[in-house]
Design a protein around this motif. Sequence first.
Motif, PDB file in Angstrom:
ATOM      1  N   PRO A  79     -34.909 -44.642  58.099  1.00  0.00           N
ATOM      2  CA  PRO A  79     -35.092 -43.455  57.219  1.00  0.00           C
ATOM      3  C   PRO A  79     -34.410 -42.320  57.343  1.00  0.00           C
ATOM      4  N   PRO A  80     -33.881 -41.541  56.585  1.00  0.00           N
ATOM      5  CA  PRO A  80     -33.049 -40.498  56.900  1.00  0.00           C
ATOM      6  C   PRO A  80     -33.966 -39.361  57.641  1.00  0.00           C
ATOM      7  N   TYR A  81     -34.917 -39.207  57.319  1.00  0.00           N
ATOM      8  CA  TYR A  81     -35.748 -38.181  58.214  1.00  0.00           C
ATOM      9  C   TYR A  81     -36.845 -38.728  58.773  1.00  0.00           C
ATOM     10  N   LEU A  82     -37.918 -38.225  59.352  1.00  0.00           N
ATOM     11  CA  LEU A  82     -39.232 -38.593  59.919  1.00  0.00           C
ATOM     12  C   LEU A  82     -40.107 -38.433  58.739  1.00  0.00           C
ATOM     13  N   PRO A  83     -40.681 -39.726  58.710  1.00  0.00           N
ATOM     14  CA  PRO A  83     -41.933 -39.763  57.733  1.00  0.00           C
ATOM     15  C   PRO A  83     -43.007 -38.906  58.248  1.00  0.00           C
ATOM     16  N   PHE A  84     -43.395 -37.992  57.462  1.00  0.00           N
ATOM     17  CA  PHE A  84     -44.638 -36.989  57.843  1.00  0.00           C
ATOM     18  C   PHE A  84     -45.867 -37.742  57.791  1.00  0.00           C
ATOM     19  N   ALA A  85     -46.516 -37.882  58.855  1.00  0.00           N
ATOM     20  CA  ALA A  85     -47.442 -38.879  59.005  1.00  0.00           C
ATOM     21  C   ALA A  85     -48.839 -38.372  57.733  1.00  0.00           C
ATOM     22  N   ILE A 127     -41.733 -48.473  61.493  1.00  0.00           N
ATOM     23  CA  ILE A 127     -40.186 -47.738  61.084  1.00  0.00           C
ATOM     24  C   ILE A 127     -39.306 -48.590  62.139  1.00  0.00           C
TER      25      ILE A 127
END
Lengths: 211, 468
Positions: free
Chosen positions: A90-96, A111
């Motif tokens: 994924p291009p960014y961190l998934p915000f939990a 991930i």
Amino acid sequence: MASVVALESLLDSRRVWRGQPQARPTSRQPTGFAALDAQLPSGGWPESALSELLLPMDGIGELRLLWPTLARLSQAGDATSDEKIVLIAPPYLPFASAWANAGVRLDKLQIVLAQPRDVLWATEQCLRSAACAAVLCWPLQADDRALRRLQVAAETGQCLGFAMRDAKAAANPSPAALRIVIDTAPAQLRVIKCRGGNPPTQPLPLSALTR
Amino acid sequence: MLWACILLPQLALDGVLRRHAAPDQPLALISGPSQRRVLHAVNEAAEAEGLHAGQPLTTAQTLCHHFAKVDVDSAAVERTHDFLAAWAYRYGSLVSRSLPSTLLLEVEASFKLFGPWPRLEARLRHDLSELGFRHRIVLAPNPWAARALVNRHDGLAISQDAPLQQALGQLPVDASGLPLDVCESLGRMGLRTLQPVFALPRAALGKRVGASALQQLDRLTGALATPLPYFQPADVFEARIEFNYDVTSSQALLFPLRRLIDDLAVYLAGRDGGVQQFLLRLEHDRGPVTDVRIGLLAAEREPAMLFEFARGRLEPLTLTASVSAMQLIATELPPFVPAARDLFDTRPQQAMPWQQLRERLRARLGDDAVHGLAIRADHRPERSWQIDVQTKSSPLPLPRPGWLLKQPIPLRDHRLRVLAGPERIESGWWEADVRRDYYVVETSMGQRAWAYRPVGELGEFMLHGWFA
């Protein structure tokens, strides 16, 4: 021209057959948005196939589009079934907490961090394995042949595959079963290819995406 | 008790051949001092060329130009013997490898598990053939009798004392395991088989042949029970293959790697264990060794799976120097817990459980490439998530973006529209202090962003997330 009959009254009395098709069977993979389901020939995401989302830039709405599906898939399995939802590169961190607020069970989320050259390989492995409910990938270089491999792998593993690609790729043909372009101005969804029917002529405003 | 005696007549040669790349080519084991080298054992192809064991090396070289020569390595033979004892341990708890080239295995206790002797014998023979060892097997009520009978028989199974006496009686004296000089003196007395020896008066026989030979005769009949040292499998697995040529590409290591992993799997099956971590050590002629560590998240013992993981680690390796030997060392051998599968599993053919898929991904992408996600109870966005550890924290019911940037970056846009905010996040005075006002803004391109300004400043926004 004996008499002028109002169109409304003719339709209401049901004496005119309008050639409407039968009610379609509901898909096993609804998108979660009634307006979008109505536009797709299968009434939802194509099953066991690759769908492509073409995004011109970040922060446009691909997660809003996918979250209802991911939430449904993550909550569908019982405690023993271990079907994962895998995000590959994924291009960014998934915000939990945002994902949890959207209803996605975080324990089903996995991930995979991969170098650009390994993204397609990892995606193919995940799609083929049948251990995943959905696989989301962000391939940087994906040509026609690579996408066909992913499409075949999704069929083999009976898995929902989503490829997020740049909107520039919309001009090139693709073997994906469904291709959706997200526009920014005006904010709308355009289905440019869907297997099993002609793509709808009208774009769907993003504001219509309410559950 | 019933004892199976497995004689491995060509233990040294078979141990070399099964690891050799071309076992069909003529090959001879060489032993003896450097002044007088003799052939210790030869394979079939070499035998067809006219070579035989005991021949001087110079004679052999005039007969045949192109046979492979391998020195007898007694340590390697011992290791092979140990490996086979570990293999036999899966069929019975009493295994002895104290006699050379021989395995003694108590099997009566195992009949309940593996079925009657013909079935168990077929399994033993099948396994040994798979492993590549020629063998002879005899079953007898005591280990010494089994060992003596296997000199002349193969496939003999005796479970009662009376037939044992008869079979021993017909055994030639020189095959009975008596000392050589005793055999000679008995032969000079005209005693060719054991039957007339047993018939002699015991006291007179003892005077003629000595006490130790008398004891051996008593052991054969079972009158004297001599305890055997029993084999205990080691808690670590170590195997090593030495190449007689230099290997320069990691592809060429795959064949010996498969051999090593197959041996490891046999050993693990024997002790009903799995392996969680093992080490491949590549030895070079010069320079330090190269260690390739293969770690798994759960204990496994499926050889195909272990081989695939090891290959995934080995293939990307660029060898800096040629490899002269490869070693496999497994020190962590936890108990193996097989995964439960559904009886009516309807998943497709190539289905692979998540654990296996995860190992495959980790093998190629790196150990930290696959992780889960969990919430941590912290207001600061950078610290509100963590890898893998599942917690009970519930998410804050606040608008949060789906994507978070690892590092906030300046958001340069002159036509930003503030949609919501500010929301002040102020926390962490004890470590990384955060005092920020967060806004939901829309850029001129129509993207919705999560951006902040430090408290009290009116500068540009820092982009920290996307509402995608």
